[in-house]
Motif scaffolding. Structure first.
Motif, PDB file in Angstrom:
ATOM      1  N   TRP A 163      85.664  20.780  73.667  1.00  0.00           N
ATOM      2  CA  TRP A 163      84.773  21.799  72.354  1.00  0.00           C
ATOM      3  C   TRP A 163      85.192  20.686  71.597  1.00  0.00           C
ATOM      4  CZ3 TRP A 163      87.885  22.135  67.795  1.00  0.00           C
ATOM      5  CH2 TRP A 163      88.977  22.629  67.805  1.00  0.00           C
ATOM      6  N   GLU A 164      84.707  19.564  70.350  1.00  0.00           N
ATOM      7  CA  GLU A 164      85.232  18.757  69.588  1.00  0.00           C
ATOM      8  C   GLU A 164      84.189  19.483  68.118  1.00  0.00           C
ATOM      9  OE1 GLU A 164      82.106  15.218  70.041  1.00  0.00           O
ATOM     10  OE2 GLU A 164      84.190  15.627  71.590  1.00  0.00           O
ATOM     11  N   ALA A 165      85.092  19.633  66.996  1.00  0.00           N
ATOM     12  CA  ALA A 165      84.478  18.861  65.897  1.00  0.00           C
ATOM     13  C   ALA A 165      85.028  17.804  64.827  1.00  0.00           C
ATOM     14  CB  ALA A 165      84.809  20.103  65.149  1.00  0.00           C
ATOM     15  N   ASP A 166      84.062  17.664  63.498  1.00  0.00           N
ATOM     16  CA  ASP A 166      84.054  16.342  62.753  1.00  0.00           C
ATOM     17  C   ASP A 166      84.612  17.393  61.486  1.00  0.00           C
ATOM     18  OD1 ASP A 166      83.660  15.256  60.852  1.00  0.00           O
ATOM     19  OD2 ASP A 166      82.958  13.827  62.331  1.00  0.00           O
ATOM     20  N   PRO A 167      85.654  17.510  60.663  1.00  0.00           N
ATOM     21  CA  PRO A 167      86.095  18.488  59.558  1.00  0.00           C
ATOM     22  C   PRO A 167      85.353  17.707  58.474  1.00  0.00           C
ATOM     23  CG  PRO A 167      87.579  17.198  60.418  1.00  0.00           C
ATOM     24  CD  PRO A 167      87.206  16.657  62.011  1.00  0.00           C
ATOM     25  N   GLU A 207      87.160  17.859  53.433  1.00  0.00           N
ATOM     26  CA  GLU A 207      87.954  17.867  55.051  1.00  0.00           C
ATOM     27  C   GLU A 207      88.855  19.257  55.379  1.00  0.00           C
ATOM     28  OE1 GLU A 207      90.259  15.007  58.209  1.00  0.00           O
ATOM     29  OE2 GLU A 207      89.036  14.014  56.626  1.00  0.00           O
ATOM     30  N   ASP A 208      88.247  19.795  56.553  1.00  0.00           N
ATOM     31  CA  ASP A 208      88.099  20.794  57.400  1.00  0.00           C
ATOM     32  C   ASP A 208      89.594  20.170  57.484  1.00  0.00           C
ATOM     33  OD1 ASP A 208      85.898  22.150  55.671  1.00  0.00           O
ATOM     34  OD2 ASP A 208      85.323  22.850  57.904  1.00  0.00           O
ATOM     35  N   ASP A 209      90.823  21.410  57.974  1.00  0.00           N
ATOM     36  CA  ASP A 209      92.265  21.317  58.785  1.00  0.00           C
ATOM     37  C   ASP A 209      91.209  22.791  60.597  1.00  0.00           C
ATOM     38  OD1 ASP A 209      93.923  22.071  60.358  1.00  0.00           O
ATOM     39  OD2 ASP A 209      95.081  22.540  58.125  1.00  0.00           O
ATOM     40  N   ILE A 210      90.962  21.373  61.273  1.00  0.00           N
ATOM     41  CA  ILE A 210      90.703  21.655  62.252  1.00  0.00           C
ATOM     42  C   ILE A 210      92.050  23.063  63.232  1.00  0.00           C
ATOM     43  CG2 ILE A 210      90.012  20.700  65.270  1.00  0.00           C
ATOM     44  CD1 ILE A 210      87.592  20.851  62.595  1.00  0.00           C
TER      45      ILE A 210
END
Length: 146
Positions: free
Chosen positions: A86-90, A23-26
């Motif tokens: 904005w929103e992101a899914d890591p 999982e990325d560190d957003i």
């Protein structure tokens, strides 16, 4: 039997811990960051050096996007500013930009780049380089330095 059970539990535990690490560190990738455009692919045509004049026009104040906790602001060419949420899914490396303020699009290059930004679905990168993709043929390459 106890030895086999212990080995299976240990192996299962290791698999669980390993799968959680993908999982990325957003926060590290986006929050408080400004990304500068340094290349693109538009309709499958990779653009880098042949459009460098667009990226460096007016110094660092053009072709950039900055992120805060849930908002972003971006600039195409001079005075062509856009912003929104904005929103992101890591885990899936997906990103969604909800445009709240549309830019004044003054040229074809801005129009093409903005279409990608507006329809971006995926990101890929680290703290120094980033790729925002609409699809496999349309993306912008970004760097953390001009």
């Amino acid at each position: 039997m106890n030895k086999v059970l212990t080995i299976l539990i240990t192996a299962f535990s290791l698999l669980c811990f390993c799968s959680c690490a993908n999982e990325d560190d957003i926060d590290e990738l986006f929050i408080g960051k400004t990304w500068y455009m340094n290349g693109a692919s538009i309709n499958g045509k990779v653009l880098n050096d042949d459009v460098k004049k667009f990226f460096t026009e007016d110094g660092a104040s053009v072709y950039k996007i900055s992120f805060t906790d849930s908002k972003f602001t971006g600039t195409l060419s001079k005075n062509s500013v856009f912003s929104g949420r904005w929103e992101a899914d890591p885990k899936k490396q997906t990103i969604r930009l909800v445009i709240e303020k549309e830019p004044d699009v003054n040229n074809d290059f801005d129009r093409l780049v903005y279409k990608i930004i507006k329809n971006v679905t995926k990101y890929k990168g680290d703290t120094t380089i980033m790729k925002l993709s609409e699809d496999g043929n349309n993306y912008v390459n970004l760097t953390n330095k001009r």
